[in-house]
Design an enzyme around this catalytic site. Structure first.
Site, PDB file in Angstrom:
ATOM      1  N   LYS A  75      -6.049 -12.648  11.634  1.00 48.96           N
ATOM      2  CA  LYS A  75      -5.363 -11.593  12.394  1.00 48.96           C
ATOM      3  C   LYS A  75      -4.967 -11.953  13.841  1.00 48.96           C
ATOM      4  CE  LYS A  75      -6.017  -7.488   9.685  1.00 48.96           C
ATOM      5  NZ  LYS A  75      -6.968  -7.578   8.571  1.00 48.96           N
TER       6      LYS A  75
ATOM      7  N   TYR B 197     -14.178  -4.550   3.302  1.00 47.20           N
ATOM      8  CA  TYR B 197     -12.832  -5.017   2.959  1.00 47.20           C
ATOM      9  C   TYR B 197     -12.725  -6.471   3.401  1.00 47.20           C
ATOM     10  CZ  TYR B 197      -7.897  -5.907   2.808  1.00 47.20           C
ATOM     11  OH  TYR B 197      -6.681  -6.484   2.515  1.00 47.20           O
TER      12      TYR B 197
ATOM     13  N   TYR C 243       0.817  -1.218   0.000  1.00 53.62           N
ATOM     14  CA  TYR C 243       0.000   0.000   0.000  1.00 53.62           C
ATOM     15  C   TYR C 243       0.847   1.262   0.000  1.00 53.62           C
ATOM     16  CZ  TYR C 243      -3.226  -3.532   1.894  1.00 53.62           C
ATOM     17  OH  TYR C 243      -3.966  -4.663   2.107  1.00 53.62           O
TER      18      TYR C 243
ATOM     19  N   ASP D 108     -17.198 -12.170   8.257  1.00 50.50           N
ATOM     20  CA  ASP D 108     -15.743 -12.026   8.180  1.00 50.50           C
ATOM     21  C   ASP D 108     -15.280 -11.310   9.448  1.00 50.50           C
ATOM     22  OD1 ASP D 108     -13.135 -11.325   7.752  1.00 50.50           O
ATOM     23  OD2 ASP D 108     -13.449 -10.341   5.821  1.00 50.50           O
TER      24      ASP D 108
HETATM   25  C1  LIG Z   1      -7.134  -7.997   7.192  1.00 46.05           C
HETATM   26  C2  LIG Z   1      -8.448  -8.482   6.753  1.00 46.05           C
HETATM   27  C3  LIG Z   1      -8.591  -9.483   5.785  1.00 46.05           C
HETATM   28  C4  LIG Z   1      -7.411 -10.056   5.041  1.00 46.05           C
HETATM   29  O1  LIG Z   1      -6.543 -10.719   5.886  1.00 46.05           O
HETATM   30  P1  LIG Z   1      -5.026 -11.006   5.386  1.00 46.05           P
HETATM   31  O2  LIG Z   1      -4.465 -11.854   6.483  1.00 46.05           O
HETATM   32  O3  LIG Z   1      -4.378  -9.661   5.295  1.00 46.05           O
HETATM   33  O4  LIG Z   1      -5.104 -11.692   4.090  1.00 46.05           O
HETATM   34  C5  LIG Z   1      -9.857  -9.926   5.474  1.00 46.05           C
HETATM   35  N1  LIG Z   1     -10.936  -9.421   6.084  1.00 46.05           N
HETATM   36  C6  LIG Z   1     -10.859  -8.452   7.023  1.00 46.05           C
HETATM   37  C7  LIG Z   1     -12.100  -7.955   7.667  1.00 46.05           C
HETATM   38  C8  LIG Z   1      -9.609  -7.933   7.379  1.00 46.05           C
HETATM   39  O5  LIG Z   1      -9.517  -6.958   8.279  1.00 46.05           O
END
Ligand SMILES: *Cc1c(COP(=O)(O)O)cnc(C)c1O
Length: 418
Positions: A264, A141, A13, A235
């Site tokens: 994460k 996202y 980024y 998600d």
């Molecule tokens: C960070 C994130 C992702 C992607 O995770 P990566 O480990 O960076 O591939 C997907 N969904 C959400 C809500 C995120 O914050």
């Protein structure tokens, strides 16, 4: 000529040609970053919200060292190991239920890809091969791989280049008002036969600049999915593991998604690991005598034993019997963030202040220069990054009140500057 020790490093980024030099971190400790030049910064971001117990937590470090000595890796094709079986049963129990199924991968984006594939194939396996698309939301996202990008906000400049390359999905507004609820419902009524499911980041769209919606809106979406027979994919890669004040954000709406993505903070921010967790009723569409009904996906490093050991150790630190109560800490952080940041609403350049759990965000009336902000915060002994028009903190849950107030004071200082 000066030797540029990072001339081969491509940063994320970033327009590297014009960006400031990156911060060179030498080591981490608790909530602090120790820089190569000797400066020490209080970290307000916890490495993209992953290091929920602070850096170098001894319980996690011990667990992963023990595991790396006995078995650093083993593939999962036809193989299981204790760390993965233990982690899968703990994750199932704490999320969708004892009979839920966990599919491991190494990143949140891949966890989302797997969730989308599971949803689509869940329909194909029962002969409904037209259900191949998804409803997603403005501001969403879900990651940077192609499938995940396709369910991100379509107008977002980050992915706008790839229009035409991505599968086109259906984008809706998170329905908060009666009118929006009506529109969402009418639209689902018309299109649900083409849809495999709906994907949402429950309660907080963190990457969009900490955009928040109500538990009511989330409950409405879940009800609609139920009514139209659609799979709900939550998600929680960003919101999972306490960030919003409950272990998982979906719990605040008293709903149960059909598929859940976590990542994460799963390993307490130590190693890459993610999971796609499917309810038994979703998995049951794959469990058959027909080999073609199997899920044909398998990341090489899925369920890495060291990463799973770190995740198991991280979950120990959330357990009821743990020495520190993480959710209580989050609650306390939320109160301090509210006390310190909400008064900024009175400032003329502040458009909005949003606080939820261990997330505090101040939205300004203009885009923020990331480098300028970074250097402002660095001069105040803090590490805080701006995101579009938002400056935010989402620290480790173990941060003490004094450090948290230092972060908030720096945010106030930045906001009241202009
Ligand atoms: C960070 C994130 C992702 C992607 O995770 P990566 O480990 O960076 O591939 C997907 N969904 C959400 C809500 C995120 O914050």
């Amino acid at each position: 000529m000066k030797f540029d020790d990072r001339k081969n490093l491509w940063l994320p980024y970033s327009q590297m040609k014009i960006a400031d030099d990156p911060v060179h971190v030498a080591h981490t400790d608790g909530v602090r970053l120790h820089l190569a030049d000797g400066q020490v910064l209080i970290d307000g971001i916890a490495s993209w919200w992953t290091a929920c117990h602070g850096y170098n937590h001894p319980h996690i470090i011990d667990a992963l060292i023990r595991q790396v000595k006995s078995m650093p890796h083993i593939m999962m094709g036809g193989v299981v190991h204790d760390q993965a079986t233990r982690l899968s049963s703990r994750l199932a129990t704490m999320t969708l239920g004892d009979d839920a199924m966990c599919f491991f991968s190494e990143s949140g984006s891949v966890a989302v890809e797997v969730a989308l594939k599971i949803a689509v194939q869940h329909w194909i396996n029962q002969g409904a091969s037209l259900r191949k698309r998804f409803a997603c939301f403005a501001g969403a996202y879900h990651g940077d791989t192609t499938g995940a990008m396709s369910v991100c906000d379509a107008e977002d400049s980050m992915h706008a280049h790839f229009k035409g390359y991505l599968i086109e999905q259906f984008q809706a507004t998170v329905p908060e008002t009666d009118e929006q609820r009506g529109v969402f419902s009418t639209w689902l009524e018309r299109h649900h036969q083409e849809l495999a499911g709906v994907i949402i980041e429950p309660l907080v769209q963190m990457a969009a600049g900490m955009r928040m919606h109500s538990a009511n809106a989330l409950r409405f979406i879940a009800d609609q999915c139920h009514q139209f027979g659609l799979l709900l994919i939550a998600d929680e890669v960003a919101t999972g593991f306490g960030r919003t004040g409950s272990l998982f954000a979906f719990q605040q709406a008293n709903i149960k998604p059909d598929i859940l993505c976590v990542g994460k903070a799963l390993t307490g921010g130590t190693l890459p690991l993610a999971a796609t967790i499917a309810s038994q009723h979703v998995y049951s569409q794959f469990h058959s005598n027909d080999p073609a009904h199997a899920l044909m996906h398998g990341p090489t490093f899925m369920g890495n034993p060291v990463a799973c050991a770190a995740a198991n150790a991280s979950l120990d630190l959330f357990d009821a019997g743990a020495a520190e109560n993480r959710l209580e800490q989050v609650d306390k952080i939320e109160r301090t963030l509210g006390d310190s940041l909400l008064p900024l609403l009175d400032h003329k350049h502040v458009v909005d202040v949003r606080v939820k759990g261990a997330i505090g965000a101040v939205q300004l009336d203009a885009m923020i220069d990331v480098d300028q902000a970074m250097s402002f915060f660095r001069n105040r002994g803090t590490f805080v990054r701006a995101l579009r028009d938002v400056v935010y903190v989402a620290p480790s849950f173990v941060i003490n009140q004094r450090d948290l107030r230092t972060l908030c004071a720096a945010v106030s200082g930045f906001v009241t500057l202009g």
